[in-house]
Design an enzyme around this catalytic site. Sequence first.
Site, PDB file in Angstrom:
ATOM      1  N   GLU A  83     -10.414  -9.885  -7.332  1.00 62.65           N
ATOM      2  CA  GLU A  83      -9.323  -8.910  -7.195  1.00 62.65           C
ATOM      3  C   GLU A  83      -8.215  -9.089  -8.235  1.00 62.65           C
ATOM      4  OE1 GLU A  83      -9.783  -8.024  -2.414  1.00 62.65           O
ATOM      5  OE2 GLU A  83      -8.049  -9.138  -3.109  1.00 62.65           O
ATOM      6  N   LYS A 143       0.821  -1.213   0.000  1.00 57.48           N
ATOM      7  CA  LYS A 143       0.000   0.000   0.000  1.00 57.48           C
ATOM      8  C   LYS A 143       0.860   1.271   0.000  1.00 57.48           C
ATOM      9  CE  LYS A 143      -3.941  -2.164   2.338  1.00 57.48           C
ATOM     10  NZ  LYS A 143      -4.961  -1.996   3.390  1.00 57.48           N
ATOM     11  N   ASN A 163      -1.990   0.126   6.813  1.00 60.98           N
ATOM     12  CA  ASN A 163      -1.492  -1.149   7.356  1.00 60.98           C
ATOM     13  C   ASN A 163      -0.597  -1.907   6.379  1.00 60.98           C
ATOM     14  OD1 ASN A 163      -3.539  -1.925   5.655  1.00 60.98           O
ATOM     15  ND2 ASN A 163      -4.549  -3.281   7.117  1.00 60.98           N
TER      16      ASN A 163
HETATM   17  P1  CMP Z   1      -7.295  -4.511   3.855  1.00 58.49           P
HETATM   18  O1  CMP Z   1      -6.784  -5.859   4.196  1.00 58.49           O
HETATM   19  O2  CMP Z   1      -6.791  -3.873   2.601  1.00 58.49           O
HETATM   20  O3  CMP Z   1      -8.887  -4.584   3.786  1.00 58.49           O
HETATM   21  C1  CMP Z   1      -9.708  -3.480   4.031  1.00 58.49           C
HETATM   22  C2  CMP Z   1      -8.952  -2.329   4.589  1.00 58.49           C
HETATM   23  O4  CMP Z   1      -9.748  -1.390   5.283  1.00 58.49           O
HETATM   24  C3  CMP Z   1      -7.976  -2.814   5.638  1.00 58.49           C
HETATM   25  O5  CMP Z   1      -6.945  -3.545   5.066  1.00 58.49           O
HETATM   26  C4  CMP Z   1      -7.593  -1.513   6.288  1.00 58.49           C
HETATM   27  O6  CMP Z   1      -6.666  -0.770   5.492  1.00 58.49           O
HETATM   28  C5  CMP Z   1      -8.931  -0.804   6.273  1.00 58.49           C
HETATM   29  N1  CMP Z   1      -9.646  -0.941   7.548  1.00 58.49           N
HETATM   30  C6  CMP Z   1     -10.191  -2.036   8.071  1.00 58.49           C
HETATM   31  N2  CMP Z   1     -10.781  -1.779   9.254  1.00 58.49           N
HETATM   32  C7  CMP Z   1     -10.606  -0.461   9.454  1.00 58.49           C
HETATM   33  C8  CMP Z   1     -10.988   0.432  10.500  1.00 58.49           C
HETATM   34  N3  CMP Z   1     -11.687  -0.004  11.568  1.00 58.49           N
HETATM   35  N4  CMP Z   1     -10.636   1.717  10.385  1.00 58.49           N
HETATM   36  C9  CMP Z   1      -9.945   2.154   9.314  1.00 58.49           C
HETATM   37  N5  CMP Z   1      -9.551   1.349   8.278  1.00 58.49           N
HETATM   38  C10 CMP Z   1      -9.884   0.063   8.368  1.00 58.49           C
END
Ligand code: CMP
Length: 141
Positions: free
Chosen positions: A128, A11, A114
Site C-alpha cells: 500500500e 476517506k 468508515n
Molecule cells: P478498510 O479498512 O478500508 O478495508 C476494506 C474496506 O471495505 C473497509 O475499510 C470498509 O470501508 C469496506 N467494507 C468492509 N466490510 C464491508 C461490508 N461488509 N460492507 C461494505 N463495506 C465493507
Amino acid sequence: MSVERTLAIIKPDAVAKGVAGTILARIEADGFKILGIKMLRLSAEQASGFYAVHKERSFYRSLCTFMTQGPSVVIVLEADNAIQRWRDLMGATDPANAAAGTIRKEFASSIEANAVHGSDAPATAAFEIPYFFSALELWAR
Ligand code: CMP
C-alpha cells in the site's frame, strides 16, 4: 517492538465532513510521525487496484465507487508497532462495533463509509505505501 510504517487514508466521507484536520491532530497526538501526506481523488482504476484483495467480496463495487466520490488524504505513518497502533486508534471496521474513543466510533457513518483505512499487516503496508508514494516522497532522517 520495531519501528514500522503503515498507510493511513482519511476517506472521502471524513474529508467531506471537514474532520481531516481533527483526525490528523489525533494521529500526531498519538505519537505517530508523518513521513508523507497528499490529498487526491482516486480514479476508478486506482480504487479498484488498491482494494483488489477484496474483488470477490459483495461490497467491492460499492466500496470502489465510495472511494472515488471525493478527495481522500493518504498518509504514511511511522512509529513503534505502527500497524497495530493505528488499527487500535481507528477502531473496528464497523463503527457499530468500534470502541469509545476510537476514530471510527466518533466519525464513521457506516461499515463502508468508515472514515479511515489502515494497512492490516506488514505485507499489506509493503504493497500500500508504494501504491501512493515513491521513496523520494517520504521524509527520511
Ligand atoms: P478498510 O479498512 O478500508 O478495508 C476494506 C474496506 O471495505 C473497509 O475499510 C470498509 O470501508 C469496506 N467494507 C468492509 N466490510 C464491508 C461490508 N461488509 N460492507 C461494505 N463495506 C465493507
